[in-house]
Each structure stands twice: as C-alpha cells, then as structure tokens.
Design an enzyme around this catalytic site. Structure first.
Site, mmCIF file in Angstrom:
data_model
loop_
_atom_site.group_PDB
_atom_site.id
_atom_site.type_symbol
_atom_site.label_atom_id
_atom_site.label_comp_id
_atom_site.label_asym_id
_atom_site.label_seq_id
_atom_site.Cartn_x
_atom_site.Cartn_y
_atom_site.Cartn_z
ATOM 1 N N ARG A 184 57.550 42.967 37.350
ATOM 2 C CA ARG A 184 56.653 41.848 37.662
ATOM 3 C C ARG A 184 57.328 40.826 38.559
ATOM 4 O O ARG A 184 56.705 40.222 39.425
ATOM 5 C CB ARG A 184 56.233 41.134 36.370
ATOM 6 C CG ARG A 184 55.168 41.844 35.608
ATOM 7 C CD ARG A 184 54.821 41.079 34.331
ATOM 8 N NE ARG A 184 53.952 41.895 33.533
ATOM 9 C CZ ARG A 184 52.622 41.918 33.659
ATOM 10 N NH1 ARG A 184 52.041 41.141 34.531
ATOM 11 N NH2 ARG A 184 51.896 42.709 32.918
ATOM 12 N N HIS A 190 38.780 29.231 33.931
ATOM 13 C CA HIS A 190 38.586 30.125 32.789
ATOM 14 C C HIS A 190 37.159 29.957 32.288
ATOM 15 O O HIS A 190 36.671 28.831 32.149
ATOM 16 C CB HIS A 190 39.585 29.767 31.681
ATOM 17 C CG HIS A 190 39.495 30.692 30.513
ATOM 18 N ND1 HIS A 190 39.994 31.982 30.555
ATOM 19 C CD2 HIS A 190 38.942 30.544 29.297
ATOM 20 C CE1 HIS A 190 39.749 32.570 29.396
ATOM 21 N NE2 HIS A 190 39.109 31.720 28.615
ATOM 22 N N ASN A 241 34.311 32.788 43.010
ATOM 23 C CA ASN A 241 34.927 31.450 42.964
ATOM 24 C C ASN A 241 35.740 31.183 44.225
ATOM 25 O O ASN A 241 35.719 30.078 44.762
ATOM 26 C CB ASN A 241 35.810 31.316 41.720
ATOM 27 C CG ASN A 241 34.984 30.998 40.491
ATOM 28 O OD1 ASN A 241 34.466 29.901 40.350
ATOM 29 N ND2 ASN A 241 34.830 31.993 39.615
ATOM 30 N N ALA A 301 27.931 27.437 37.176
ATOM 31 C CA ALA A 301 28.680 26.209 36.865
ATOM 32 C C ALA A 301 30.104 26.287 37.422
ATOM 33 O O ALA A 301 30.645 25.295 37.927
ATOM 34 C CB ALA A 301 28.704 25.991 35.350
HETATM 35 C C1 GRF Z 1 35.417 34.090 36.591
HETATM 36 O O1 GRF Z 1 34.495 34.129 35.539
HETATM 37 C C2 GRF Z 1 36.615 33.269 36.221
HETATM 38 O O2 GRF Z 1 36.319 32.194 35.395
HETATM 39 C C3 GRF Z 1 37.483 34.272 35.515
HETATM 40 O O3 GRF Z 1 37.300 35.476 36.225
HETATM 41 C C4 GRF Z 1 36.026 35.472 36.850
HETATM 42 C C5 GRF Z 1 36.239 35.740 38.306
HETATM 43 O O4 GRF Z 1 35.036 35.926 38.991
HETATM 44 N N1 GRF Z 1 38.844 33.812 35.464
HETATM 45 P P1 GRF Z 1 35.014 35.908 40.584
HETATM 46 O O5 GRF Z 1 35.968 36.975 41.055
HETATM 47 O O6 GRF Z 1 35.419 34.530 41.029
HETATM 48 O O7 GRF Z 1 33.597 36.227 40.960
#
Ligand code: GRF
Length: 198
Positions: free
Chosen positions: A73, A117, A21, A181
């Site tokens: 944290r 998400h 992503n 998607a």
């Molecule tokens: C994705 O499926 C996102 O929706 C979730 O963690 C995954 C991360 O995948 N929060 P990437 O590291 O972006 O390939």
C-alpha cells in the site's frame, strides 16, 4: 511548477467509481468566484467511470492502479503522492475512493484531506450505510463531509446534510436521495473550507 491562480486552492479528487461527487466538485470549481479548482483526478482503477467525466471536463485524469502494487500500500500511495506534488495540489478530496489509506498518506495530508460519507456520522461508518439506516428504523439519513484521520470515517465533521427516510425506501432509493444532498453538500463545504485555509 504548475501555475497558481491566486485565491484558488488546487484540489485533487480521488475516486474509485462513478464520480458523481467528483463531477459536482469540478463544476463548482469552474464557477468564476470559486475558492478552489479541481486540477487533478486520480482513480485506483481504470474502470472508474469518473475518469471519462473528468477528461470531458478538461481536468487531467489518470489511473494509478493499486493492483500491480499487490500488498504494498505504501508504494501505491507514494505514487499517488508524487502526482499530487507534481500538480501542485493543496487539498485532497476523497469522493468514493474505496481504498483504506495508511497513516503515512493521512499524515502527509493531515488537515488537508476531506472525505464524503453517506451517513450522518458518527452513525454508520463503513459500508452499507443506507441498509443499516433503514434496518434501524431511522426517520432521517444523510451525508457528512469530514477531515480524514487515521480512523475510518472518524475525523472531525465539517458539514452534514439530512434527508427523510420514507416508509417504502429501499437502500437504492435512499441512496439516490442522499446522493442529491451529497452533490450540494460537498462543493459547499469544500468552498467554505478553502476560504478559511491559511
Ligand atoms: C458516495 O455515496 C460517497 O458518499 C461514498 O461513495 C459514493 C461515491 O459515489 N463515499 P460517486 O462515485 O461520487 O458517484
């Protein structure tokens, strides 16, 4: 103070893993008319595969490892926040960032932090979303981009994308379809969000 390109919001992406992503956001932000650019990538572990991808794309990418901070944290988040400020970041995009955030960091970036998400929220917050969608017999799955609030995966949705669930799907095959998607949805939603940000 970093130089600002007028009209382009300065986005940081926080990752823990492969960063697919993140890669989609970097690519979208490099389009000539993009309303944002990814100016910084931060991972909480040096093993995050996305770090190399970001580096190859010319985006500053660094690790702020959570492990030396132990249970503190807040101190880990303060280190992250200091880097965000140093790079003049205006919007934070979580993209597979697998740490729970404290109310302090969420509050510091209230309304300016987004997450993706892999479910049609409010369905299936948390982990194992694809296995849960299959087990429930859902005919559709998908992904949601939302504003980050204190509750995990609870903030207002800014956009969703849907994909079919097939009879022979496994969590892995469904995850793969949803990922395609995700890579379209996140840049699209972030662009719209940045265009309307004051
Ligand atoms: C994705 O499926 C996102 O929706 C979730 O963690 C995954 C991360 O995948 N929060 P990437 O590291 O972006 O390939």
């Amino acid at each position: 103070m970093p130089i600002r390109i007028p009209g382009r919001r300065r986005v940081a992406v926080l990752i823990s893993g492969a960063g697919s992503n993140m890669a989609a956001l970097i690519a979208a932000g490099q389009a000539p008319d993009a309303p944002f650019e990814v100016v910084l990538v931060i991972a909480n572990t040096p093993e995050a595969g996305g770090l190399a991808i970001a580096g190859a794309a010319g985006v500053p990418a660094l690790t702020i490892d959570h492990r030396p901070y132990g249970k503190d944290r807040a101190a880990h988040e303060q280190a992250i926040n200091a880097m965000l400020d140093e790079h003049g970041v205006e919007v934070v995009a979580l993209a597979g960032y697998m740490r729970l955030l404290t109310p302090w960091l969420v509050g510091r970036w209230a309304g300016r932090m987004l997450n993706i998400h892999p479910s049609l929220l409010p369905l299936y917050p948390g982990l194992d979303t694809h296995a849960r969608a299959i087990a429930a017999g859902d005919s559709e799955a998908g992904c949601t981009v939302h504003i980050v609030t204190e509750g995990v995966d609870e903030g207002p949705a800014l956009g969703q994308a849907r994909v079919p669930v097939r009879d022979d799907d496994t969590p892995a095959t469904l995850a793969e379809r949803v990922k395609v998607a995700e890579h379209q949805l996140y840049p699209h939603v972030l662009s719209t969000y940045c265009r309307t940000l004051h």
